[in-house]
Design a protein around this motif. Structure first.
Motif, mmCIF file in Angstrom:
data_model
loop_
_atom_site.group_PDB
_atom_site.id
_atom_site.type_symbol
_atom_site.label_atom_id
_atom_site.label_comp_id
_atom_site.label_asym_id
_atom_site.label_seq_id
_atom_site.Cartn_x
_atom_site.Cartn_y
_atom_site.Cartn_z
ATOM 1 N N ASP A 1 0.505 -1.354 0.346
ATOM 2 C CA ASP A 1 0.073 -0.102 -0.192
ATOM 3 C C ASP A 1 0.635 1.013 0.377
ATOM 4 O OD1 ASP A 1 0.867 -0.486 2.941
ATOM 5 O OD2 ASP A 1 -0.707 0.518 3.596
ATOM 6 N N THR A 2 2.218 1.439 0.990
ATOM 7 C CA THR A 2 2.510 2.412 1.099
ATOM 8 C C THR A 2 3.716 2.586 -0.818
ATOM 9 O OG1 THR A 2 4.646 0.884 1.865
ATOM 10 C CG2 THR A 2 2.489 2.458 3.019
ATOM 11 N N SER A 3 3.606 1.860 -1.202
ATOM 12 C CA SER A 3 4.315 2.131 -2.601
ATOM 13 C C SER A 3 2.909 2.448 -3.432
ATOM 14 C CB SER A 3 5.289 0.554 -3.232
ATOM 15 O OG SER A 3 3.515 -0.540 -3.817
ATOM 16 N N HIS A 4 2.229 3.052 -3.180
ATOM 17 C CA HIS A 4 0.961 3.946 -3.851
ATOM 18 C C HIS A 4 0.471 4.744 -2.907
ATOM 19 C CE1 HIS A 4 0.391 0.184 -6.380
ATOM 20 N NE2 HIS A 4 0.632 -0.278 -5.319
ATOM 21 N N VAL A 5 0.293 5.181 -2.368
ATOM 22 C CA VAL A 5 0.168 6.293 -1.213
ATOM 23 C C VAL A 5 0.689 6.857 -0.003
ATOM 24 C CG1 VAL A 5 -1.879 5.844 -2.140
ATOM 25 C CG2 VAL A 5 -1.661 5.025 0.282
ATOM 26 N N ASP A 6 0.991 7.906 -0.071
ATOM 27 C CA ASP A 6 1.651 8.206 1.283
ATOM 28 C C ASP A 6 1.726 7.476 2.526
ATOM 29 O OD1 ASP A 6 3.808 9.532 3.394
ATOM 30 O OD2 ASP A 6 2.600 11.828 2.366
ATOM 31 N N ALA A 7 3.507 6.755 3.460
ATOM 32 C CA ALA A 7 2.933 6.131 4.272
ATOM 33 C C ALA A 7 2.509 6.660 5.391
ATOM 34 C CB ALA A 7 4.492 5.730 4.433
ATOM 35 N N SER A 8 2.406 7.708 5.586
ATOM 36 C CA SER A 8 1.935 8.720 6.701
ATOM 37 C C SER A 8 0.282 8.954 6.710
ATOM 38 C CB SER A 8 2.380 10.383 6.367
ATOM 39 O OG SER A 8 2.055 11.393 5.692
ATOM 40 N N GLN A 9 -0.108 8.334 5.341
ATOM 41 C CA GLN A 9 -2.086 8.731 5.410
ATOM 42 C C GLN A 9 -2.099 7.228 6.238
ATOM 43 O OE1 GLN A 9 -2.798 9.756 2.149
ATOM 44 N NE2 GLN A 9 -1.674 11.596 1.964
ATOM 45 N N ARG A 10 -1.038 6.101 6.317
ATOM 46 C CA ARG A 10 -1.513 4.714 6.340
ATOM 47 C C ARG A 10 -1.298 4.434 7.529
ATOM 48 N NH1 ARG A 10 -5.028 2.801 2.695
ATOM 49 N NH2 ARG A 10 -4.303 1.217 3.217
ATOM 50 N N PRO A 11 -1.482 2.652 8.889
ATOM 51 C CA PRO A 11 -1.367 2.479 9.356
ATOM 52 C C PRO A 11 0.206 1.794 8.925
ATOM 53 C CG PRO A 11 -3.349 1.375 8.134
ATOM 54 C CD PRO A 11 -2.658 1.978 6.910
ATOM 55 N N SER A 12 0.805 2.035 10.493
ATOM 56 C CA SER A 12 1.662 1.547 10.702
ATOM 57 C C SER A 12 2.592 0.412 10.699
ATOM 58 C CB SER A 12 2.553 2.463 12.022
ATOM 59 O OG SER A 12 2.113 1.275 12.918
ATOM 60 N N ASN A 13 3.708 -0.341 10.228
ATOM 61 C CA ASN A 13 4.109 -1.524 10.027
ATOM 62 C C ASN A 13 3.814 -1.788 11.571
ATOM 63 O OD1 ASN A 13 4.853 -1.170 7.800
ATOM 64 N ND2 ASN A 13 6.917 -1.492 8.472
ATOM 65 N N GLN A 14 3.627 -1.991 12.707
ATOM 66 C CA GLN A 14 3.354 -2.088 13.751
ATOM 67 C C GLN A 14 1.858 -2.567 14.222
ATOM 68 O OE1 GLN A 14 4.948 -3.517 16.712
ATOM 69 N NE2 GLN A 14 3.338 -4.230 17.411
ATOM 70 N N GLU A 15 0.925 -1.842 13.796
ATOM 71 C CA GLU A 15 -0.408 -1.883 13.170
ATOM 72 C C GLU A 15 -0.959 -3.171 12.628
ATOM 73 O OE1 GLU A 15 -2.953 2.209 13.740
ATOM 74 O OE2 GLU A 15 -1.481 1.672 12.084
ATOM 75 N N TYR A 16 0.197 -3.252 11.030
ATOM 76 C CA TYR A 16 0.237 -4.762 10.736
ATOM 77 C C TYR A 16 0.748 -5.989 11.411
ATOM 78 C CZ TYR A 16 -1.337 -3.034 6.097
ATOM 79 O OH TYR A 16 -2.134 -2.867 4.972
ATOM 80 N N ASN A 17 1.545 -6.071 12.976
ATOM 81 C CA ASN A 17 1.981 -6.906 13.284
ATOM 82 C C ASN A 17 0.554 -7.199 13.934
ATOM 83 O OD1 ASN A 17 4.666 -7.632 12.568
ATOM 84 N ND2 ASN A 17 5.313 -5.358 14.051
ATOM 85 N N TYR A 18 -0.008 -6.857 14.367
ATOM 86 C CA TYR A 18 -1.324 -6.956 14.859
ATOM 87 C C TYR A 18 -2.390 -7.710 13.943
ATOM 88 C CZ TYR A 18 0.378 -4.103 19.252
ATOM 89 O OH TYR A 18 0.545 -3.694 20.138
ATOM 90 N N TYR A 19 -2.832 -7.139 13.208
ATOM 91 C CA TYR A 19 -3.684 -7.518 11.876
ATOM 92 C C TYR A 19 -3.614 -8.835 11.393
ATOM 93 C CZ TYR A 19 -3.801 -2.488 11.234
ATOM 94 O OH TYR A 19 -4.525 -1.206 11.364
#
Length: 439
Positions: free
Chosen positions: A194-212
């Motif tokens: 996702d962060t290759s398509h939009v600004d990473a500051s607008q997206r969930p963090s990597n730590q949040e993805y660990n929970y997901y």
């Protein structure tokens, strides 16, 4: 101007419609079919291309599991532009998953019931749309049946979600308190797409993805068995948005079955579900101090006392009585309705967790505005509903058909307040619907 907007919206929808008969939310960022996206997209298509509207619903229901479950993503096609894909979710672990479709083992807010009713009201050829409804309404009923039988362990009429993605409000600050209860979470190795398509500051963090990912791994370890998820998942939430969509869709199915005739048993079942659901909704999920509906953490037996755009979705499902509705709407204006903000931010602008640029932590979303608009109309708050409608149109007019929008009015003076994916399908579809509806 309206004609130009309608033409632009149709171009977005037509451009995102795929040869296999479904729509992607937008190019690159979301290359597959998403559950509630397709529902909203079908509403837009119903205004001008009913064959595409029917196809949108049918392709989603073609991937329904044998136990009634409707997944949140259907991987009709191959793509490496999204993570996690079919190879991570491994829906084939469940004996109920379809053999001919790859899907996730998660779902999303159950909108298809009221989508079918919207299609019926919009399309002029009632015989054609009713024939389509007859062919698919039982599939939607079976989805609701599955939810009440497998996701309501206390028989309250309130179903749970076991993953934040099922809420539709993926990285809401609501979940921060739940993540704090989850210890010893692995750090997964993965490549974000996702962060290759939009600004990473607008997206969930990597730590949040660990929970997901951890929540999905728990479900996979038990072959997506509902009983085991109920027993073991650290994330069991009764979500007001999810349950409001279910109640609204229950009522839509009642209305449609009454038109079809001969389904007394199903109608009575749906009415019983809604009676219990509304009572529990008001008894358990209404916070009298906050004057809003809130989420409930079923695993940790505690309310999550935050106000979000989801807090106002029960208006759409006629959950509160008139007095409570007034209290909620007054609070909507107090918390979210200040002149410097567009309605309706996805999280409380007064909170220190509010972030007007970051996904579901503060921006305005067109689908929630559409839900709030209809909720306000149903209680007779036509002037305020018109404000929500006009501000929604203004956001798109100034910025384009983005995925979500900054809630701060000052940001839009330069036309740079749209975030996430552009040419976003449900933004276009629901704009069409709003423009076609009278105030």
């Amino acid at each position: 101007m309206i004609d130009n907007l309608l033409d632009s919206a149709k171009q977005v929808l037509n451009g995102n419609f795929q040869p296999k008969g479904f729509s992607i939310p937008c190019d690159g960022l979301y290359p597959f079919q998403w559950n509630w996206d397709s529902g909203f997209i079908a509403i837009g298509f119903s205004h001008y291309d009913f064959e595409k509207a029917k196809s949108e619903v049918k392709t989603l229901l073609d991937a329904q599991w044998s136990n009634g479950f409707i997944p949140h993503i259907v991987f009709h096609n191959e793509s490496d532009s999204y993570f996690p894909g079919a190879e991570f979710h491994k829906s084939e672990l469940s004996p109920y998953a379809p053999k001919d479709h790859k899907t996730t083992g998660l779902t999303q807010p159950p909108v298809l019931g009221f989508v079918l009713e919207e299609m019926y009201h919009i399309h002029k050829n009632k015989d054609e749309v009713l024939a389509f409804v007859k062919n698919h309404i039982d599939q939607v009923f079976n989805c609701h049946k599955h939810l009440y039988e497998h996701r309501d362990p206390k028989n309250e009429g309130l179903v749970y979600i076991y993953h934040n993605w099922e809420s539709g409000t993926d990285n809401s600050p609501m979940w921060d308190e739940v993540w704090e209860t989850m210890t010893d979470i692995p750090t997964y190795e993965f490549e974000r797409r996702d962060t290759s398509h939009v600004d990473a500051s607008q997206r969930p963090s990597n730590q949040e993805y660990n929970y997901y990912l951890h929540l999905i791994e728990i479900a996979k370890a038990h072959n997506y068995d509902d009983a085991k998820i109920t027993e073991l998942s650290p994330f069991l939430i009764q979500d007001p948005l999810f349950n409001a969509m279910l109640i609204k869709s229950n009522q839509a199915l009642i209305n449609l079955y009454e038109i079809i005739g001969g389904e007394t048993e199903k109608i009575n079942t749906l009415k019983a579900w809604n009676t219990l659901s509304k009572k529990s909704f008001n008894d358990k999920l209404y916070d009298k101090e906050l004057k809003a509906y809130i989420h409930y953490d079923l695993r940790n037996d505690r309310p999550l006392r935050h106000v979000s755009s989801s807090s106002f979705s029960p208006l759409f499902a006629s959950v509160p009585d008139a007095d409570r509705a007034k209290e909620i709407i007054d609070n909507l204006m107090t918390v979210f309705g200040k002149e410097e903000f567009y309605l309706c931010a996805s999280f409380d602008p007064n909170s220190d967790k509010f972030n007007p640029k970051k996904y579901w932590r503060g921006p305005v979303w067109i689908n929630l505005n559409w839900i709030v608009f209809h909720g306000l109309k149903s209680y007779g708050y036509n002037e305020l509903a018109t404000r929500v409608k006009n501000e929604t149109i203004e956001l798109i007019t100034k910025n384009g058909f983005y995925e979500y929008f900054d809630a701060r009015k000052e940001i839009h003076e330069s036309g740079s307040g749209g975030y996430g994916g552009n040419n976003f399908s449900w933004s276009a579809a629901l704009l069409i619907d709003l423009l076609k509806k009278e105030n």
